[in-house]
Write a protein that holds these residues in place. Structure first.
Motif, PDB file in Angstrom:
ATOM      1  N   ASP A  28       0.885  -1.093  -0.161  1.00  0.00           N
ATOM      2  CA  ASP A  28      -0.080   0.126  -0.080  1.00  0.00           C
ATOM      3  C   ASP A  28       0.967   1.230   0.003  1.00  0.00           C
ATOM      4  O   ASP A  28       0.214   2.316  -0.186  1.00  0.00           O
ATOM      5  CB  ASP A  28      -0.830  -0.010   1.211  1.00  0.00           C
ATOM      6  CG  ASP A  28      -2.162  -1.106   1.206  1.00  0.00           C
ATOM      7  OD1 ASP A  28      -2.324  -1.506   0.030  1.00  0.00           O
ATOM      8  OD2 ASP A  28      -2.556  -1.448   2.154  1.00  0.00           O
ATOM      9  N   ASP A  29       2.354   1.062   0.065  1.00  0.00           N
ATOM     10  CA  ASP A  29       3.024   2.332   0.321  1.00  0.00           C
ATOM     11  C   ASP A  29       3.613   2.720  -0.986  1.00  0.00           C
ATOM     12  O   ASP A  29       3.979   4.009  -0.848  1.00  0.00           O
ATOM     13  CB  ASP A  29       3.914   2.322   1.507  1.00  0.00           C
ATOM     14  CG  ASP A  29       5.152   1.288   1.189  1.00  0.00           C
ATOM     15  OD1 ASP A  29       6.240   1.329   1.818  1.00  0.00           O
ATOM     16  OD2 ASP A  29       4.874   0.553  -0.049  1.00  0.00           O
ATOM     17  N   GLU A  33       7.363  -0.961  -5.080  1.00  0.00           N
ATOM     18  CA  GLU A  33       6.791  -1.970  -5.713  1.00  0.00           C
ATOM     19  C   GLU A  33       5.827  -1.122  -6.977  1.00  0.00           C
ATOM     20  O   GLU A  33       5.465  -0.158  -6.893  1.00  0.00           O
ATOM     21  CB  GLU A  33       5.556  -2.244  -4.935  1.00  0.00           C
ATOM     22  CG  GLU A  33       4.428  -3.381  -5.569  1.00  0.00           C
ATOM     23  CD  GLU A  33       3.378  -3.661  -4.537  1.00  0.00           C
ATOM     24  OE1 GLU A  33       2.351  -3.793  -4.987  1.00  0.00           O
ATOM     25  OE2 GLU A  33       3.416  -3.698  -3.341  1.00  0.00           O
ATOM     26  N   GLU A  34       6.263  -1.705  -8.124  1.00  0.00           N
ATOM     27  CA  GLU A  34       5.811  -1.490  -9.305  1.00  0.00           C
ATOM     28  C   GLU A  34       4.186  -1.201  -9.357  1.00  0.00           C
ATOM     29  O   GLU A  34       3.491  -2.305  -8.939  1.00  0.00           O
ATOM     30  CB  GLU A  34       5.985  -2.220 -10.431  1.00  0.00           C
ATOM     31  CG  GLU A  34       5.745  -1.401 -11.793  1.00  0.00           C
ATOM     32  CD  GLU A  34       6.302  -2.289 -12.835  1.00  0.00           C
ATOM     33  OE1 GLU A  34       5.741  -2.749 -14.020  1.00  0.00           O
ATOM     34  OE2 GLU A  34       7.793  -2.245 -13.038  1.00  0.00           O
ATOM     35  N   GLU A  89       8.112   8.672  -5.004  1.00  0.00           N
ATOM     36  CA  GLU A  89       7.959   7.664  -4.131  1.00  0.00           C
ATOM     37  C   GLU A  89       7.247   6.823  -5.056  1.00  0.00           C
ATOM     38  O   GLU A  89       7.180   5.328  -4.577  1.00  0.00           O
ATOM     39  CB  GLU A  89       7.292   7.796  -2.989  1.00  0.00           C
ATOM     40  CG  GLU A  89       7.969   8.772  -2.061  1.00  0.00           C
ATOM     41  CD  GLU A  89       7.253   8.948  -0.531  1.00  0.00           C
ATOM     42  OE1 GLU A  89       6.253   8.351  -0.321  1.00  0.00           O
ATOM     43  OE2 GLU A  89       7.844   9.547   0.243  1.00  0.00           O
ATOM     44  N   LEU A  90       6.447   6.954  -5.897  1.00  0.00           N
ATOM     45  CA  LEU A  90       5.751   6.087  -6.925  1.00  0.00           C
ATOM     46  C   LEU A  90       6.536   5.378  -7.678  1.00  0.00           C
ATOM     47  O   LEU A  90       7.383   6.050  -8.261  1.00  0.00           O
ATOM     48  CB  LEU A  90       4.348   6.859  -7.429  1.00  0.00           C
ATOM     49  CG  LEU A  90       3.508   7.712  -6.740  1.00  0.00           C
ATOM     50  CD1 LEU A  90       2.518   8.271  -7.603  1.00  0.00           C
ATOM     51  CD2 LEU A  90       2.831   6.826  -5.611  1.00  0.00           C
ATOM     52  N   GLU A  91       6.248   4.033  -7.941  1.00  0.00           N
ATOM     53  CA  GLU A  91       6.908   3.259  -8.892  1.00  0.00           C
ATOM     54  C   GLU A  91       5.882   3.001 -10.009  1.00  0.00           C
ATOM     55  O   GLU A  91       5.090   2.287 -10.034  1.00  0.00           O
ATOM     56  CB  GLU A  91       7.253   2.017  -8.446  1.00  0.00           C
ATOM     57  CG  GLU A  91       8.600   2.184  -7.332  1.00  0.00           C
ATOM     58  CD  GLU A  91       9.826   2.718  -7.991  1.00  0.00           C
ATOM     59  OE1 GLU A  91      10.016   2.201  -9.196  1.00  0.00           O
ATOM     60  OE2 GLU A  91      10.654   3.153  -7.412  1.00  0.00           O
ATOM     61  N   PRO A  92       6.088   3.947 -11.100  1.00  0.00           N
ATOM     62  CA  PRO A  92       5.341   3.522 -12.168  1.00  0.00           C
ATOM     63  C   PRO A  92       5.589   2.218 -12.966  1.00  0.00           C
ATOM     64  O   PRO A  92       6.655   1.866 -12.900  1.00  0.00           O
ATOM     65  CB  PRO A  92       5.429   4.925 -13.207  1.00  0.00           C
ATOM     66  CG  PRO A  92       6.756   5.184 -12.796  1.00  0.00           C
ATOM     67  CD  PRO A  92       7.164   4.881 -11.395  1.00  0.00           C
ATOM     68  N   PRO A  93       4.472   1.895 -13.767  1.00  0.00           N
ATOM     69  CA  PRO A  93       4.635   0.635 -14.547  1.00  0.00           C
ATOM     70  C   PRO A  93       5.890   1.092 -15.847  1.00  0.00           C
ATOM     71  O   PRO A  93       5.859   2.054 -15.936  1.00  0.00           O
ATOM     72  CB  PRO A  93       3.582   0.386 -15.137  1.00  0.00           C
ATOM     73  CG  PRO A  93       2.499   1.526 -15.091  1.00  0.00           C
ATOM     74  CD  PRO A  93       3.073   2.400 -13.916  1.00  0.00           C
ATOM     75  N   THR A  94       6.494   0.128 -16.383  1.00  0.00           N
ATOM     76  CA  THR A  94       7.703   0.228 -17.183  1.00  0.00           C
ATOM     77  C   THR A  94       7.188   1.170 -18.418  1.00  0.00           C
ATOM     78  O   THR A  94       7.804   1.928 -18.752  1.00  0.00           O
ATOM     79  CB  THR A  94       8.446  -0.843 -17.729  1.00  0.00           C
ATOM     80  OG1 THR A  94       8.562  -1.774 -16.349  1.00  0.00           O
ATOM     81  CG2 THR A  94       9.479  -0.690 -18.281  1.00  0.00           C
ATOM     82  N   SER A  95       5.941   1.173 -18.861  1.00  0.00           N
ATOM     83  CA  SER A  95       5.577   1.588 -19.999  1.00  0.00           C
ATOM     84  C   SER A  95       5.214   3.086 -19.862  1.00  0.00           C
ATOM     85  O   SER A  95       5.100   3.958 -20.659  1.00  0.00           O
ATOM     86  CB  SER A  95       4.212   1.053 -20.360  1.00  0.00           C
ATOM     87  OG  SER A  95       3.019   1.179 -19.335  1.00  0.00           O
TER      88      SER A  95
END
Length: 183
Positions: A28-29, A33-34, A89-95
């Motif tokens: 949740d954080d 984590e992607e 802090e967000l991990e976007p998807p590779t795309s």
């Protein structure tokens, strides 16, 4: 129970509590984590909405810009920094990572410009403030392009509204107004 054993038991219980807390928080954080694109949109929209709400709540700075404007620019700077940190802090998807990286970089450039604008306002350099606002707007446009590409921060939560429009609003400067002198 001996004091040394009691301390070890308490330490083990504290460690277990921390591990349990981290497991419950889990994915949740957003840190590390992607995210899926949908999760990215939801979380980024939340960051943008908070930035827009906080900047709209600020009192407009007086114009011409002088030391009285410094608090406004400092507050917008703080809000932009918090938004950048939350986005970072967000991990976007590779795309989405290239567009998202451009967005965070544009926020970083705005942060640097806000350092300059605060300094200029604090010593009443109206023209320098105006110049730096123009430079911030260039970075805002870059960020807005990334927002559109990612499908995030629509309408009044876009950086165009939450930062650029807020920098355009002003109020008369009471220290520069003069009226008739009465006997």
């Amino acid at each position: 129970m001996r004091p040394g054993i009691r301390a070890l038991v308490l330490l083990a219980l504290a460690g277990a509590a921390v591990v349990a807390f981290l497991l419950v928080r889990g994915g949740d954080d957003g840190g590390g984590e992607e995210l899926t694109h949908t999760q990215l949109v939801t979380r980024a929209n939340s960051v943008c909405a908070r930035l827009a709400r906080e900047n709209r709540a600020l009192e407009s700075p007086p114009r011409p810009y002088d030391f009285q404007s410094a608090d406004f620019f400092s507050s917008v700077h703080e809000n932009v920094t918090e938004a950048k940190e939350a986005l970072d802090e967000l991990e976007p998807p590779t795309s989405d990572s290239a567009a998202f990286d451009r967005l965070v970089e544009a926020y970083g450039r705005m942060e640097t410009d806000f350092d300059r604008i605060e300094a200029a306002a604090s010593v009443s350099q109206d023209q320098e403030v105006v110049v730096v606002i123009g430079e911030i707007v260039v970075n805002v446009r870059d960020a807005a392009r990334s927002e559109r590409e990612l499908g995030i921060c629509p309408g009044d939560t876009s950086v165009l509204e939450s930062v650029a429009a807020q920098l355009r609003r002003t109020r008369p400067n009471p220290l520069s107004e003069t009226g008739p002198l009465e006997d």
